[in-house]
Design an enzyme around this catalytic site. Structure first.
Site, short mmCIF file in Angstrom:
data_model
loop_
_atom_site.label_atom_id
_atom_site.label_comp_id
_atom_site.label_asym_id
_atom_site.label_seq_id
_atom_site.Cartn_x
_atom_site.Cartn_y
_atom_site.Cartn_z
N LYS A 172 2.78 -6.59 -5.21
CA LYS A 172 3.56 -5.98 -6.30
C LYS A 172 4.70 -5.17 -5.70
O LYS A 172 4.47 -4.12 -5.09
CB LYS A 172 2.69 -5.04 -7.14
CG LYS A 172 3.46 -4.53 -8.36
CD LYS A 172 2.82 -3.31 -9.00
CE LYS A 172 3.39 -2.01 -8.52
NZ LYS A 172 4.81 -1.79 -8.83
N GLY A 223 3.85 4.34 -0.17
CA GLY A 223 4.59 5.05 -1.21
C GLY A 223 4.41 6.55 -1.05
O GLY A 223 4.09 7.06 0.03
N THR A 225 3.06 10.38 -1.36
CA THR A 225 1.74 10.98 -1.12
C THR A 225 1.00 11.23 -2.43
O THR A 225 -0.20 10.96 -2.54
CB THR A 225 1.89 12.28 -0.31
OG1 THR A 225 2.37 11.92 0.99
CG2 THR A 225 0.57 13.02 -0.17
N GLY A 228 -0.36 8.06 -3.63
CA GLY A 228 -1.47 7.66 -2.75
C GLY A 228 -2.78 8.31 -3.17
O GLY A 228 -3.84 7.69 -3.12
N GLU A 245 -0.06 4.35 3.41
CA GLU A 245 1.09 4.77 4.23
C GLU A 245 1.96 5.63 3.33
O GLU A 245 2.58 5.12 2.39
CB GLU A 245 1.87 3.55 4.73
CG GLU A 245 1.09 2.62 5.65
CD GLU A 245 0.87 3.18 7.05
OE1 GLU A 245 1.25 4.34 7.31
OE2 GLU A 245 0.32 2.45 7.88
N CYS A 279 10.76 6.82 5.30
CA CYS A 279 9.58 7.68 5.47
C CYS A 279 9.66 8.43 6.80
O CYS A 279 9.27 9.59 6.88
CB CYS A 279 8.31 6.84 5.41
SG CYS A 279 8.27 5.46 6.56
N GLU A 377 9.89 16.87 1.04
CA GLU A 377 10.52 15.62 1.50
C GLU A 377 11.61 15.23 0.51
O GLU A 377 11.31 14.67 -0.55
CB GLU A 377 9.46 14.51 1.56
CG GLU A 377 10.01 13.20 2.06
CD GLU A 377 9.07 11.99 1.85
OE1 GLU A 377 8.36 11.94 0.83
OE2 GLU A 377 9.08 11.10 2.70
P1 NAD Z 1 5.99 5.58 -5.25
O1 NAD Z 1 4.69 6.13 -4.81
O2 NAD Z 1 6.66 6.15 -6.44
O3 NAD Z 1 5.84 4.02 -5.57
C1 NAD Z 1 5.33 3.10 -4.64
C2 NAD Z 1 4.69 1.94 -5.38
O4 NAD Z 1 3.55 2.41 -6.10
C3 NAD Z 1 5.57 1.27 -6.40
O5 NAD Z 1 5.36 -0.13 -6.33
C4 NAD Z 1 5.07 1.84 -7.73
O6 NAD Z 1 5.29 0.99 -8.83
C5 NAD Z 1 3.59 1.98 -7.44
N1 NAD Z 1 2.88 2.97 -8.25
C6 NAD Z 1 3.37 4.07 -8.87
N2 NAD Z 1 2.39 4.77 -9.46
C7 NAD Z 1 1.24 4.12 -9.18
C8 NAD Z 1 -0.14 4.37 -9.47
N3 NAD Z 1 -0.54 5.44 -10.17
N4 NAD Z 1 -1.07 3.50 -9.00
C9 NAD Z 1 -0.69 2.44 -8.26
N5 NAD Z 1 0.59 2.14 -7.96
C10 NAD Z 1 1.54 2.97 -8.41
O7 NAD Z 1 6.91 5.64 -3.95
P2 NAD Z 1 8.46 5.27 -3.82
O8 NAD Z 1 9.25 6.32 -4.51
O9 NAD Z 1 8.65 3.83 -4.19
O10 NAD Z 1 8.67 5.38 -2.23
C11 NAD Z 1 9.07 6.54 -1.59
C12 NAD Z 1 7.90 7.20 -0.89
O11 NAD Z 1 7.26 6.26 -0.04
C13 NAD Z 1 8.32 8.35 0.01
O12 NAD Z 1 7.42 9.42 -0.12
C14 NAD Z 1 8.22 7.75 1.41
O13 NAD Z 1 8.03 8.68 2.45
C15 NAD Z 1 7.05 6.84 1.25
N6 NAD Z 1 7.07 5.79 2.28
C16 NAD Z 1 6.10 5.82 3.25
C17 NAD Z 1 6.11 4.86 4.25
C18 NAD Z 1 5.06 4.84 5.31
O14 NAD Z 1 4.92 3.83 5.98
N7 NAD Z 1 4.30 5.90 5.52
C19 NAD Z 1 7.10 3.88 4.26
C20 NAD Z 1 8.06 3.89 3.25
C21 NAD Z 1 8.03 4.85 2.25
#
Ligand code: NAD
Length: 486
Positions: A172, A223, A225, A228, A245, A279, A377
């Site tokens: 997804k 995504g 924290t 997560g 992650e 990230c 962040e």
């Molecule tokens: P996000 O958590 O908003 O979304 C990530 C994904 O999760 C999307 O596909 C979203 O539709 C889905 N999602 C949202 N709510 C959900 C839920 N309740 N249950 C399941 N899925 C859900 O993150 P973002 O804004 O897309 O990305 C930015 C964040 O990602 C930043 O904090 C960044 O540091 C982190 N990031 C971490 C890494 C790593 O490897 N550690 C890499 C890239 C980005």
């Protein structure tokens, strides 16, 4: 040749599938709609899960060679459409061409390297009477949930190990960057057995349904924290395996013996690569007080030579913020700095009439350690530059965060950089370099930056159950005795 400019459909059970409802994907450099994409409903998720479960029955017993061939076929398919992927990635994500090239060709490289990795069984004991072997067996159906900053590479970091270890997968993408991933599903449709690799698009609700779906055995999530934590809570209902992650607030520590002019470009890219939506971007820059002014000035000078603009323009260094909610969030950090009277060494003025979600590259001059811009962040091109004097104190400040994703140390005194680096609490510590990753290099976060890891054999193991088979060749003589080993 696949048309990359229109007609974005999901790949469910080897079929090209639309949906009754759709949502728009935008170009962040123009705020214009690029395309409408399917917004999957629960029944379509059930359909994807059923297809992936059915495909798992035979895929789990495929040979290592067959799985490696499948990953190589995906790599070949991406490579043969590489230019189209790069252009579409820049259009939907905003990153300049060099970054799109790194991501797309990196994905090809990763698939081929992971294809060459394997997890042979561990022979624990092999005597004339008994044999004990631990196998790594696949989990079943993996749900991969991907963010918008590296939509293709971070999907590949899940697809490659999942398929290599005999699982099937449903990917997804983020609702903000669904286009490349939908095309990836489409170009792989003929390369893999139906149901092995599925792509489903939808909003956050679709992610939630996946994390609680009884037919999904593992969630591989990248995504925020906070998200997560929701994933972990929802996955608990069916005790799904999880890899998380998550976010980071990576410190960089600069020693007094660096050359300010030489280090400035390195530090610039450390913080602002991928439009500063990374990230592992440097998010707190600690510079020793004796060279603080010089490094700050060298950074300001370098920033003034770098263009912020549409990633599709060849001379752009830093593109737009990827989406409107994130743009509003980053703007809020500017407001907070202004309200508190922090000084911008460069940047600071956002033009609300700009065509896209553009934010100027901005440095905040030595704000307090407990300010929001230091403690949180921001995920945008605004970087606090901070002074340090005492080594133990800067290590304490660098570690004083709930995050632990990455960190870097920069200096000519190799003993000092190593001494400092070894005390930083992070999954990856770079010394005199940054953002070097590899398929053989375990990547993951400490503390609230994640659970588990991606890449390397450790990453492969995250897609398996241990299955130990103990085999006594003398029927009826095999009762275990506590205290008697083997
Ligand atoms: P996000 O958590 O908003 O979304 C990530 C994904 O999760 C999307 O596909 C979203 O539709 C889905 N999602 C949202 N709510 C959900 C839920 N309740 N249950 C399941 N899925 C859900 O993150 P973002 O804004 O897309 O990305 C930015 C964040 O990602 C930043 O904090 C960044 O540091 C982190 N990031 C971490 C890494 C790593 O490897 N550690 C890499 C890239 C980005």
């Amino acid at each position: 040749m696949t048309d990359f400019n229109s007609s974005y459909r999901m790949t469910l059970g080897g079929k090209r599938v639309g949906s009754d409802r759709e949502f728009a994907a935008y170009n962040p450099a123009t705020r214009e709609v690029i395309a409408q994409v399917p917004d999957a409903d629960r029944e379509q998720l059930d359909e994807a899960v059923a297809a992936a479960r059915s495909a798992f029955r035979s895929w789990r017993s495929s040979t290592q060679e067959e799985r490696a061939a499948a990953l190589n076929a995906i790599a070949d398919a991406i490579e043969s459409h590489a230019e189209a992927f790069m252009a579409l990635l820049t259009k939907e994500q905003g990153k300049p061409h060099a970054g799109a090239e790194w991501e797309i060709m990196g994905s090809v490289y990763w698939l081929r390297e992971i294809a060459a990795q394997s997890l042979p069984a561990d022979i624990v004991l092999d005597t004339p009477d008994r044999r004990v072997v631990t196998h790594y067996s696949p989990l079943g159906v993996v749900g991969a949930i991907v963010p918008w900053n590296f939509p293709v590479l971070l999907a590949v970091w899940k697809i490659a190990p999942a398929l290599a270890t005999g699982n099937t997968i449903i990917v997804k993408p983020s609702p903000f960057t669904p286009l490349c991933t939908l095309k990836l599903g489409e170009i792989c449709r003929d390369a893999l057995p139906a149901g092995v690799f599925n792509v489903i698009s939808g909003g956050d609700a679709l992610g939630k349904w996946m994390t609680s779906h009884p037919g999904i055995d593992k969630i591989a999530f990248t995504g925020h924290t906070d998200t997560g934590k929701h994933v972990m809570a929802a996955a608990a209902g069916t005790l799904k395996r999880i890899t998380l992650e998550l976010g980071g607030n990576d410190p960089a520590i600069v020693l007094p013996d660096v050359d300010p002019k030489k280090i400035a470009p390195e530090l610039f890219w450390a913080a602002f690569q991928n439009n500063a939506q990374f990230c592992n971007a440097t998010k707190r820059l600690y510079v020793h007080e004796v060279i603080y002014d010089e490094v700050l000035q060298a950074l300001v000078n370098y920033i003034q030579t770098q263009k912020v603009g549409d990633g599709a323009e060849p001379d752009t260094a830093v593109g737009p913020i990827q989406n409107q909610p994130q743009y509003e969030k980053v703007k809020d950090y500017f407001e907070d700095c202004r309200k508190n009277g922090y000084r911008f060494a460069v940047g600071g003025e956002i033009d609300p009439s700009a065509k896209g979600w553009f934010i100027p590259v901005t440095l905040v001059d030595n704000p307090p350690e407990d300010s929001r811009i230091v403690a949180e962040e921001p995920f945008g091109p605004i970087l606090p530059v901070l002074k340090w004097r005492d080594e133990a104190d800067v290590i304490r400040r660098a570690n004083d965060t709930p995050y632990g994703l990455g960190a870097s140390v920069w200096g000519q005194d190799l003993e000092a950089v190593e001494r400092i680096g070894s005390q930083l609490e992070a999954g990856t510590v770079w010394i005199n370099e940054i953002h070097q990753y590899g398929p053989g290099q375990a990547f993951g976060g400490h503390k609230q930056s994640g659970i588990g890891c991606e890449n390397s054999v450790h990453g492969l193991m995250e897609y398996t159950n241990w299955k130990t088979i103990t085999f006594n060749k003398n029927v009826g003589f095999g009762r275990g005795q506590i205290g008697k080993v083997a």
